[in-house]
Design a protein around this motif. Structure first.
Motif, PDB file in Angstrom:
ATOM      1  N   ILE A  17       1.690  -7.013   4.493  1.00  0.00           N
ATOM      2  CA  ILE A  17       1.406  -5.763   3.787  1.00  0.00           C
ATOM      3  C   ILE A  17       2.531  -5.028   4.001  1.00  0.00           C
TER       4      ILE A  17
ATOM      5  N   PHE B 248       4.980  -1.503   2.414  1.00  0.00           N
ATOM      6  CA  PHE B 248       4.826  -0.197   1.973  1.00  0.00           C
ATOM      7  C   PHE B 248       5.542   0.050   0.802  1.00  0.00           C
TER       8      PHE B 248
ATOM      9  N   VAL C 255       0.968  -1.358  -0.176  1.00  0.00           N
ATOM     10  CA  VAL C 255       0.057   0.095  -0.024  1.00  0.00           C
ATOM     11  C   VAL C 255       0.902   1.071  -0.022  1.00  0.00           C
TER      12      VAL C 255
ATOM     13  N   TYR D 180      -2.878  -8.743   7.103  1.00  0.00           N
ATOM     14  CA  TYR D 180      -2.414  -7.375   7.461  1.00  0.00           C
ATOM     15  C   TYR D 180      -0.816  -7.888   7.692  1.00  0.00           C
TER      16      TYR D 180
ATOM     17  N   LYS E 113      -3.078   0.950   5.097  1.00  0.00           N
ATOM     18  CA  LYS E 113      -2.933  -0.297   5.605  1.00  0.00           C
ATOM     19  C   LYS E 113      -3.788  -0.520   6.926  1.00  0.00           C
ATOM     20  N   ASN E 114      -3.900   0.718   7.481  1.00  0.00           N
ATOM     21  CA  ASN E 114      -4.555   0.385   8.939  1.00  0.00           C
ATOM     22  C   ASN E 114      -6.161   0.365   8.577  1.00  0.00           C
TER      23      ASN E 114
ATOM     24  N   PRO F 184       0.876   3.901   5.337  1.00  0.00           N
ATOM     25  CA  PRO F 184       0.258   3.284   6.479  1.00  0.00           C
ATOM     26  C   PRO F 184      -0.896   3.513   6.976  1.00  0.00           C
TER      27      PRO F 184
END
Length: 571
Positions: free
Chosen positions: A302, A304, A283, A299, A289-290, A286
């Motif tokens: 994943i 960055f 992603v 999770y 992602k959250n 962050p």
């Protein structure tokens, strides 16, 4: 009792490995044994797993196979028939240090898979689909696009990764059809034939002009396409280095999305439906992602991708999305980056030139190191220079890094590691280095074996235990790779093989405390059964991905057909 000379020799030979083991005490220096070392139970004593054997303690020098019991150079002929007696028998049992590579060989490691610089390649899926049902022509057309990009942007580098934009512009209104799905499959096949793995991004909005005018796919179409593309993505997961959470916004980067969509719903669909179980995902930020709960099965897979990379700065820059030094998002990348592949890229050269903005070399290294980058785009800010109004590669942002000198002392002062032989040639003379080279060579993993130990009974069909320690000098652990030991016969055929080690656990330094810059030592052990036929054999170590690409260790040892040759022996 009177012993003849022959009997005395046999007794002495049988206890030599024990004498050598006893003489090799623990040696602890700048390298600590990993808190996540890989080992099998009951194969090594506590003393064998608590520290690496130094060249001094193992009685080794800097030559290949130094410190082994009755070893022979890897350059010696191995053409003896397995069934014929060897005139100079060499025991499988050994304890030795493995010599490090020097600067001349560092470029060889840049062909290692799943790390390093990467391309950016756009393929319009609809342009491939029009050649259906001629499957061969579909693959050929995609292959030609790939090779044209390689010719344009390679610039003498060894590159095995590309950001693949599967552009879905022809499917914005009604969604992808069967011809489009087959085109995606043909594109994967073309990348497989090219030996290039992909950071996969499905893109529905070409640039900011599309988002400004609302040209794109609806949320309903995106969700339907995620489901329809699932099978082809799973069927080709060997080609996928990492799956980008694309589909949304300009360049599939999740910003400027218009028409707007529910990002949580799209991310959940990608994670639940599209993402293969054994594949990592990227992603942009962050905070996106959250959108998934930390308890979600995907999770922890994943990572960055900072596609507005400017190095470690303490203020917001254009397009940063709030990701800069000192922020919660930056610290989340530091905390979670060690456990996944991570990627990024500069802005295009024309923007950097127009804004007179050139990311600082050492601030860039700091960001790459803190966030454990495995790959980095070198189209933007480098390879695109000639077509983006920059006079030469040397005047590009990354090209300027070549003018920034790097020394061992400077790296030490800044807390960055380097392989022992990176600054010297085979004659021991100093080699000049620059920041561009450092980033290129230390992206991802850079593994160097330190010691090898084999214990057990040196006879046909008997069991032995192999133990090898290694250190990772790169920015990140080694992802998407499998490792193990093998025994090769004199013709190079694999006669024994066992998988051993977990490369994704081979962190360079503590994954939980970045400021602890002590290098970790990882110990890989495995039981091996010796061949049943007498002869000369080679003990080897391998690292490979699911596409059949092999990786070299950073050692001055033999390398043959993907195998790192550790020791030659007779039984």
């Amino acid at each position: 009792m009177k012993l003849n000379k022959k009997r005395m020799f046999l007794i002495l030979f049988s206890i030599m490995p024990l004498l050598l083991t006893a003489s090799c005490g623990n040696h602890k220096g700048d390298i600590n044994v990993s808190e996540t070392q890989t080992s099998s139970p009951d194969l090594l004593t506590d003393s064998e797993t608590s520290g690496a054997l130094s060249p001094e303690s193992a009685g080794a020098d800097s030559s290949d196979n130094a410190g082994s019991v009755g070893s022979v150079p890897e350059t010696q002929s191995t053409e003896n028939s397995p069934n014929s007696p060897n005139p100079n028998p060499v025991s499988v049992l050994t304890a030795k240090s493995l010599p490090a590579s020097t600067a001349e060989n560092s470029a060889l490691l840049n062909t290692n898979p799943d790390r390093g610089f990467r391309y950016e390649i756009h393929v319009n899926v609809g342009d491939i689909a029009v050649w259906r049902p001629n499957r061969k022509l579909m693959v050929q057309k995609a292959y030609e696009i790939i090779q044209e990009n390689v010719r344009t942007y390679q610039n003498g580098e060894s590159v095995t990764i590309a950001l693949l934009y599967c552009n879905m512009y022809d499917y914005r209104a009604a969604g992808v059809d069967d011809a489009g799905v087959e085109a995606v499959d043909a594109i994967f096949e073309a990348f497989r034939e090219s030996g290039i793995k992909v950071r996969l991004a499905f893109c529905y909005q070409q640039d900011m002009s599309d988002t400004a005018t609302g040209v794109g796919a609806s949320e309903e179409v995106l969700l339907r396409d995620i489901s329809k593309l699932t099978q082809v993505v799973n069927d080709n997961r060997d080609v996928i280095y990492i799956l980008q959470a694309g589909f949304i916004g300009a360049y599939a980067e999740w910003h400027s999305d218009n028409p707007p969509v529910d990002k949580t719903k799209i991310l959940t669909a990608i994670a639940d439906v599209l993402l293969p179980e054994d594949t990592y995902m990227l992603v942009r930020l962050p905070r996106w992602k959250n959108l998934l709960p930390a308890t979600h099965p995907a999770y922890s897979r994943i990572g960055f991708s900072n596609d507005a990379f400017f190095g470690k700065l303490y203020y917001s820059t254009d397009g940063s999305g709030g990701l800069y030094g000192g922020t919660e998002q930056w610290e989340q990348c530091v905390a979670e980056g060690p456990y996944t592949p991570n990627d990024g890229e500069l802005y295009v050269s024309s923007w950097l030139k127009a804004n007179d903005t050139y990311p600082d070399a050492f601030k860039s290294i700091q960001a790459l190191s803190e966030h454990r980058y495995t790959t980095f785009g070198f189209n933007h800010g480098y390879g695109d220079a000639p077509v983006k109004g920059v006079s030469s590669l040397e005047e590009s942002a990354m090209g300027r890094w070549k003018n920034v000198a790097v020394t061992a002392e400077l790296l030490r002062q800044k807390g960055f590691s380097h392989a022992p032989g990176w600054f010297t040639d085979k004659n021991g003379d100093a080699v000049s280095r620059n920041a561009y080279e450092y980033i290129r060579d230390y992206l991802g993993y850079k593994l160097e074996a330190k010691t090898l130990k084999v214990t057990g009974e040196a006879a046909t069909g008997k069991d032995v235990s192999v133990s090898m320690s290694l250190v990772n000098y790169g920015f990140s652990a080694a992802f998407n790779l499998k490792s193990g030991f093998a025994i090769l016969d004199s013709a190079g055929n694999e006669v024994v093989s066992v998988e051993a080690g977990t490369p994704s656990d081979w962190h360079p330094t503590s994954p939980s405390a970045y400021n602890n810059r002590t290098l970790l030592s990882h110990v890989i052990t495995a039981p091996l059964k010796l061949p049943d036929t007498p002869g000369r054999y080679r003990l080897a170590f391998y690292l490979k991905n699911d596409m059949g690409q092999f990786a070299r260790l950073g050692n001055d040892i033999g390398y043959a057909d993907g195998y790192n040759i550790l020791h030659t022996f007779d039984i």
